[in-house]
Design a protein around this motif. Structure first.
Motif, PDB file in Angstrom:
ATOM      1  N   UNK A   1       0.632  -1.195   0.196  1.00  0.00           N
ATOM      2  CA  UNK A   1       0.058  -0.177   0.107  1.00  0.00           C
ATOM      3  C   UNK A   1       1.677   1.161  -0.224  1.00  0.00           C
ATOM      4  N   UNK A   2       1.239   1.768  -1.302  1.00  0.00           N
ATOM      5  CA  UNK A   2       2.057   2.580  -1.357  1.00  0.00           C
ATOM      6  C   UNK A   2       1.048   3.678  -1.890  1.00  0.00           C
TER       7      UNK A   2
ATOM      8  N   UNK B   1       2.037  16.680   0.435  1.00  0.00           N
ATOM      9  CA  UNK B   1       1.417  16.583   1.457  1.00  0.00           C
ATOM     10  C   UNK B   1       0.232  16.272   1.735  1.00  0.00           C
ATOM     11  N   UNK B   2      -0.491  17.169   1.114  1.00  0.00           N
ATOM     12  CA  UNK B   2      -2.178  17.381   1.424  1.00  0.00           C
ATOM     13  C   UNK B   2      -2.659  16.097   0.837  1.00  0.00           C
ATOM     14  N   UNK B   3      -2.631  15.811   0.101  1.00  0.00           N
ATOM     15  CA  UNK B   3      -3.243  14.698  -1.147  1.00  0.00           C
ATOM     16  C   UNK B   3      -2.595  13.520  -0.428  1.00  0.00           C
TER      17      UNK B   3
ATOM     18  N   UNK C   1      -5.110  10.131   1.818  1.00  0.00           N
ATOM     19  CA  UNK C   1      -5.228   8.792   1.852  1.00  0.00           C
ATOM     20  C   UNK C   1      -4.952   8.282   2.930  1.00  0.00           C
ATOM     21  N   UNK C   2      -3.835   8.697   3.444  1.00  0.00           N
ATOM     22  CA  UNK C   2      -3.588   8.048   4.394  1.00  0.00           C
ATOM     23  C   UNK C   2      -4.859   7.776   5.489  1.00  0.00           C
ATOM     24  N   UNK C   3      -5.228   9.339   5.756  1.00  0.00           N
ATOM     25  CA  UNK C   3      -6.149   8.918   6.692  1.00  0.00           C
ATOM     26  C   UNK C   3      -7.324   8.015   6.304  1.00  0.00           C
ATOM     27  N   UNK C   4      -7.394   7.939   5.029  1.00  0.00           N
ATOM     28  CA  UNK C   4      -8.435   6.783   4.490  1.00  0.00           C
ATOM     29  C   UNK C   4      -7.967   5.175   5.067  1.00  0.00           C
ATOM     30  N   UNK C   5      -6.478   5.181   4.962  1.00  0.00           N
ATOM     31  CA  UNK C   5      -6.028   4.196   5.573  1.00  0.00           C
ATOM     32  C   UNK C   5      -6.145   3.805   6.815  1.00  0.00           C
ATOM     33  N   UNK C   6      -5.674   5.416   7.522  1.00  0.00           N
ATOM     34  CA  UNK C   6      -5.837   4.586   9.247  1.00  0.00           C
ATOM     35  C   UNK C   6      -7.139   4.292   9.244  1.00  0.00           C
ATOM     36  N   UNK C   7      -7.775   5.155   9.117  1.00  0.00           N
ATOM     37  CA  UNK C   7      -9.600   4.657   9.640  1.00  0.00           C
ATOM     38  C   UNK C   7     -10.190   3.167   8.925  1.00  0.00           C
TER      39      UNK C   7
ATOM     40  N   UNK D   1      -6.897   0.787   9.574  1.00  0.00           N
ATOM     41  CA  UNK D   1      -6.123   0.328  10.135  1.00  0.00           C
ATOM     42  C   UNK D   1      -5.375  -0.883   9.057  1.00  0.00           C
ATOM     43  N   UNK D   2      -4.801  -0.070   7.769  1.00  0.00           N
ATOM     44  CA  UNK D   2      -3.603  -0.230   6.858  1.00  0.00           C
ATOM     45  C   UNK D   2      -2.755   0.288   6.725  1.00  0.00           C
ATOM     46  N   UNK D   3      -1.635  -0.027   6.898  1.00  0.00           N
ATOM     47  CA  UNK D   3      -0.099   0.953   7.171  1.00  0.00           C
ATOM     48  C   UNK D   3      -0.375   1.357   5.602  1.00  0.00           C
ATOM     49  N   UNK D   4       0.649   2.421   5.447  1.00  0.00           N
ATOM     50  CA  UNK D   4       1.146   2.523   4.096  1.00  0.00           C
ATOM     51  C   UNK D   4       2.288   2.601   4.014  1.00  0.00           C
ATOM     52  N   UNK D   5       3.170   3.163   3.463  1.00  0.00           N
ATOM     53  CA  UNK D   5       4.995   3.264   2.913  1.00  0.00           C
ATOM     54  C   UNK D   5       4.584   4.456   1.322  1.00  0.00           C
ATOM     55  N   UNK D   6       5.486   5.169   1.678  1.00  0.00           N
ATOM     56  CA  UNK D   6       5.613   6.306   0.564  1.00  0.00           C
ATOM     57  C   UNK D   6       6.106   5.454  -0.751  1.00  0.00           C
ATOM     58  N   UNK D   7       5.391   6.068  -1.889  1.00  0.00           N
ATOM     59  CA  UNK D   7       6.224   5.636  -2.822  1.00  0.00           C
ATOM     60  C   UNK D   7       6.987   5.608  -3.412  1.00  0.00           C
TER      61      UNK D   7
END
Ligand code: PHE
Ligand code: ZN
Ligand code: ZN
Length: 277
Positions: A161-162, A168-170, A174-180, A182-188
């Motif tokens: 999940x990159x 930074x805002x966009x 996306x990170x807010x959605x993944x946090x909701x 509970x999926x961790x993300x990494x920077x693409x």
């Protein structure tokens, strides 16, 4: 924000699988474009086929505008519809193309009050060097485009999940959605300059997007947080004949990324009344 029905996305993937390879240009590409355009036209989109020449051949982008929202403040979402000629490209990029189609149909069905104009694009000739998106930026221009969101490979079979870190805002949306969920993300990091957001970014547009990985190998740490198989590529069938549906598409990743796209689109473009949520 809506939950994009993954069964509808996979129905589009089945259709693309039945068409076969979609290199730009080809009869397969035209069939796929005709399928998507037909659904968008029936839903009330204003669609336009944008022809361009590259390498002595004529290629096509499909542009779809949802009527409404201020025309000079545009949120644009795009995915390349062409595949390589080696295979049918169901993860690359049937996944993004089908998810954007279903997101567009969901927007039409809900018809929320919009604070921004929403435009979708299905690009041709990405695999020949981002030719369709480059043509659009050069000829239509980017005036009024406040954000461009790109979806290229969103259902890799051994997914990561990159999130693009270009803006930074966009990235945070996306990170807010993944946090909701509970999926961790990494920077693409692998993709910089490798997909259709690049021409927009180079023209000064804020860009974002998500990506589930291509030829790179999933590490042990990544398998620990995301599941799947370490020591194996995110997509072992990248640019190959085996990039098929259902075998080469992870529907959990596909579903999450479509829902992430919907979440970000609603945050950017939909008015804040409860009825629009
Ligand atoms: N654009 C690449 C392709 O179509 C895939 C890719 C997307 C790679 C994003 C890295 C980042 O083959
Ligand atoms: Zn590709
Ligand atoms: Zn791609």
């Amino acid at each position: 924000t809506p939950d994009i029905p993954v069964a509808n996305i996979t129905a589009h993937l089945s259709q693309l699988q039945s068409i076969g390879p979609r290199p730009s240009p080809s009869t397969g590409y035209i069939s796929a474009l005709t399928y998507i355009k037909g659904k968008l036209d029936a839903a009330g989109y204003t669609t336009q086929v944008q022809n361009f020449t590259y390498g002595g051949a004529t290629h096509q982008n499909l542009i779809a505008d949802w009527p409404g929202g201020p025309g000079n403040q545009v949120v644009m979402l795009g995915s390349h519809l062409d595949s390589v000629s080696a295979g049918p490209g169901l993860n690359d990029n049937g996944s993004g193309s089908s998810s954007m189609l279903e997101l567009a149909l969901t927007l039409a069905g809900r018809n929320p009050t919009l604070t921004k104009h929403v435009r979708f694009a299905w690009w041709g000739a990405e695999e020949l060097g981002l030719r369709g998106s480059q043509h659009y930026v050069q000829t239509s221009g980017v005036s009024g485009i406040e954000a461009y969101l790109n979806f290229d490979m969103t259902g890799s079979p051994n997914p990561g999940y990159f999130v693009y870190d270009d803006d930074p805002q966009l990235q945070r949306l996306f990170n807010d959605y993944y946090a909701s969920i509970n999926v961790q993300t990494e920077i693409e990091t692998a993709g910089d300059g490798r997909s259709d957001h690049a021409p927009f970014k180079n023209a000064g547009v804020r860009v974002g997007g998500v990506f589930t990985g291509a030829e790179a190998i999933k590490s042990a740490a990544q398998a620990a947080k995301w599941g799947g198989t370490s020591g194996q590529a995110f997509d072992r069938c990248y640019h190959s004949a085996c990039d098929t549906y259902p075998a080469n598409v992870n529907t959990t990743a596909l579903d999450r990324n479509a829902d992430a796209a919907a979440y970000v689109l609603w945050k950017l473009a939909v008015g804040g009344t409860a009825a629009d949520d």
